[in-house]
Design a protein around this motif. Structure first.
Motif, PDB file in Angstrom:
ATOM      1  N   THR A  47      96.070 155.198  48.797  1.00 27.27           N
ATOM      2  CA  THR A  47      96.283 154.149  47.797  1.00 27.27           C
ATOM      3  C   THR A  47      97.517 154.474  46.974  1.00 27.27           C
ATOM      4  O   THR A  47      97.716 155.620  46.582  1.00 27.27           O
ATOM      5  CB  THR A  47      95.068 154.029  46.857  1.00 27.27           C
ATOM      6  N   THR A  49      99.312 153.800  43.457  1.00 27.46           N
ATOM      7  CA  THR A  49      98.946 153.370  42.109  1.00 27.46           C
ATOM      8  C   THR A  49     100.192 153.071  41.288  1.00 27.46           C
ATOM      9  O   THR A  49     101.106 153.884  41.211  1.00 27.46           O
ATOM     10  CB  THR A  49      98.109 154.454  41.405  1.00 27.46           C
ATOM     11  N   MET A  80      93.757 146.141  43.706  1.00 30.56           N
ATOM     12  CA  MET A  80      92.783 146.273  42.633  1.00 30.56           C
ATOM     13  C   MET A  80      93.541 146.388  41.321  1.00 30.56           C
ATOM     14  O   MET A  80      94.595 147.020  41.256  1.00 30.56           O
ATOM     15  CB  MET A  80      91.896 147.506  42.857  1.00 30.56           C
ATOM     16  N   LEU A  82      93.120 147.507  37.353  1.00 28.05           N
ATOM     17  CA  LEU A  82      92.334 148.194  36.330  1.00 28.05           C
ATOM     18  C   LEU A  82      92.863 147.843  34.952  1.00 28.05           C
ATOM     19  O   LEU A  82      94.043 148.030  34.662  1.00 28.05           O
ATOM     20  CB  LEU A  82      92.406 149.716  36.533  1.00 28.05           C
ATOM     21  N   PHE A 151      87.712 157.046  40.478  1.00 27.98           N
ATOM     22  CA  PHE A 151      88.290 156.308  41.601  1.00 27.98           C
ATOM     23  C   PHE A 151      88.178 157.071  42.918  1.00 27.98           C
ATOM     24  O   PHE A 151      88.291 156.475  43.987  1.00 27.98           O
ATOM     25  CB  PHE A 151      89.747 155.949  41.302  1.00 27.98           C
ATOM     26  N   PRO A 157      88.717 152.378  49.061  1.00 35.40           N
ATOM     27  CA  PRO A 157      89.892 152.390  48.190  1.00 35.40           C
ATOM     28  C   PRO A 157      90.873 151.301  48.602  1.00 35.40           C
ATOM     29  O   PRO A 157      91.063 151.042  49.793  1.00 35.40           O
ATOM     30  CB  PRO A 157      90.489 153.792  48.421  1.00 35.40           C
ATOM     31  N   PRO A 158      91.514 150.643  47.632  1.00 37.45           N
ATOM     32  CA  PRO A 158      92.448 149.572  47.955  1.00 37.45           C
ATOM     33  C   PRO A 158      93.788 150.110  48.442  1.00 37.45           C
ATOM     34  O   PRO A 158      94.067 151.314  48.338  1.00 37.45           O
ATOM     35  CB  PRO A 158      92.608 148.842  46.621  1.00 37.45           C
ATOM     36  N   LEU A 161      96.596 150.013  43.622  1.00 30.31           N
ATOM     37  CA  LEU A 161      95.902 149.925  42.344  1.00 30.31           C
ATOM     38  C   LEU A 161      96.953 149.683  41.276  1.00 30.31           C
ATOM     39  O   LEU A 161      97.885 150.477  41.112  1.00 30.31           O
ATOM     40  CB  LEU A 161      95.138 151.215  42.034  1.00 30.31           C
ATOM     41  N   VAL A 163      97.546 149.380  37.283  1.00 32.60           N
ATOM     42  CA  VAL A 163      96.890 149.826  36.059  1.00 32.60           C
ATOM     43  C   VAL A 163      97.598 149.208  34.859  1.00 32.60           C
ATOM     44  O   VAL A 163      98.776 149.485  34.615  1.00 32.60           O
ATOM     45  CB  VAL A 163      96.908 151.365  35.939  1.00 32.60           C
ATOM     46  N   SER A 180      99.458 157.974  37.784  1.00 34.46           N
ATOM     47  CA  SER A 180      99.845 156.980  38.784  1.00 34.46           C
ATOM     48  C   SER A 180     101.023 157.461  39.614  1.00 34.46           C
ATOM     49  O   SER A 180     101.755 158.378  39.227  1.00 34.46           O
ATOM     50  CB  SER A 180     100.201 155.659  38.089  1.00 34.46           C
ATOM     51  N   PHE A 303      94.991 159.551  40.018  1.00 35.55           N
ATOM     52  CA  PHE A 303      94.115 158.617  40.706  1.00 35.55           C
ATOM     53  C   PHE A 303      94.042 158.990  42.191  1.00 35.55           C
ATOM     54  O   PHE A 303      95.040 159.361  42.803  1.00 35.55           O
ATOM     55  CB  PHE A 303      94.651 157.189  40.590  1.00 35.55           C
TER      56      PHE A 303
END
Length: 314
Positions: A47, A49, A80, A82, A151, A157-158, A161, A163, A180, A303
């Motif tokens: 993923t 982030t 996703m 957050l 997470f 998991p995407p 992500l 944030v 991230s 993450f």
């Protein structure tokens, strides 16, 4: 020098840097000590982030996060979002969602992170942060770290992500941004926006080893204005910090964006041909050009790091 005196001196120095007057002597923050951070194991990531931050409030950070995530989802990516603005979260409001649970329930052990995931338009998945909840607004560093580590337990998991961090340069903002892979800094045509963006970049560079930042200008009238904002920030950062700033373009001032917020939807979904929507789509498309994330040598909580460590150490 007291903390209050240091803050006043820093604020005056940043104001002079961006306003063109003679800068005062640079003060070194003591925000976090690198020696207090625990080393981490090498990461096996699936993923990517992206933290969206802005320093001060009012720059449209949440709007950028919502529309960036939605534009990526509309392009077929697994995304996703957050809401990490704990206690005053409003991602759910902007998307017309009505969450029954929030991060506070996760920390109390009443649900898992997976239980918090809410479906939004075009397959976007949202994790609400909770709004108007005093306890969430006063979360400690250990609790923020626990949210980040949660997470690791997601069933699926995407691919991405996004944030949405809080306003300001407090510990929680720095923690979520530093955890991230990429940090997207949102600036607008205000002196305070540039000074606060610089302050956040400085903290992340000095205390967390972040060396690359992506910059997007929001709510600007024309491309030349956006480029000037970036150049001001890049000039001061290049003078005092060992960082690289990448210009990611602009999101123009657009009445359709205001209408989308009133309608509780993303402008890229409601009015996909508007000028603002086109700006967000270009930003979303640029993500694939950012290259592989460069993980700094300075160990830190991250993450999807796959670790199991105590929340202390921040």
């Amino acid at each position: 020098m007291t903390n209050e005196a240091l803050q006043v001196n820093q604020a005056a120095g940043l104001h002079s840097l961006f306003s063109g007057t003679r800068p005062q002597r640079e003060e070194i923050d003591s925000f976090h000590q690198a020696a207090s951070l625990r080393p981490v194991l090498p990461r096996a990531r699936i993923t990517r982030t992206i933290a969206v931050a802005g320093g001060k409030g009012g720059v449209g950070k949440t709007t950028v996060a919502v529309n960036l995530a939605m534009a990526m989802a509309m392009a077929g990516r697994d995304v996703m979002l957050l809401d990490a603005d704990m206690g005053v979260a409003n991602v759910d409001v902007q998307l017309g969602l009505n969450p029954m649970r929030h991060v506070g329930h996760l920390l109390e052990g009443l649900c898992t992170l997976q239980d918090l995931v809410m479906p939004a338009q075009h397959g976007l998945k949202v994790i609400p942060g909770g709004s108007g909840i005093r306890r969430l607004a006063k979360m400690g560093n250990g609790e923020h770290a626990a949210v980040i580590r949660a997470f690791d337990d997601l069933i699926q998991p995407p691919e991405f992500l996004v944030v949405d961090t809080a306003a300001g340069v407090a510990d929680n903002v720095a923690m979520f941004a530093a955890a991230s892979d990429d940090v997207l800094i949102v600036v607008c045509d205000e002196l305070a926006s540039l000074t606060d963006a610089y302050a956040l970049i400085k903290i992340l560079a000095h205390e967390f080893g972040v060396r690359r930042f992506h910059i997007v200008a929001n709510m600007v009238r024309q491309a030349s204005d956006a480029k000037k904002l970036y150049e001001k920030l890049a000039r001061v950062s290049g003078r005092f910090l060992d960082v690289a700033l990448d210009y990611m373009g602009m999101v123009p001032h657009d009445e359709w964006l205001r209408q989308a917020i009133r309608r509780q939807g993303a402008v890229v979904d409601l009015w996909p041909s508007s000028r603002a929507a086109m700006g967000f789509k270009q930003l979303a498309g640029a993500v694939d050009t950012w290259g592989k994330p460069a993980y700094p040598d300075l160990g830190r909580i991250a993450f999807f790091s796959g670790q199991s460590m105590p929340a202390a150490g921040w």
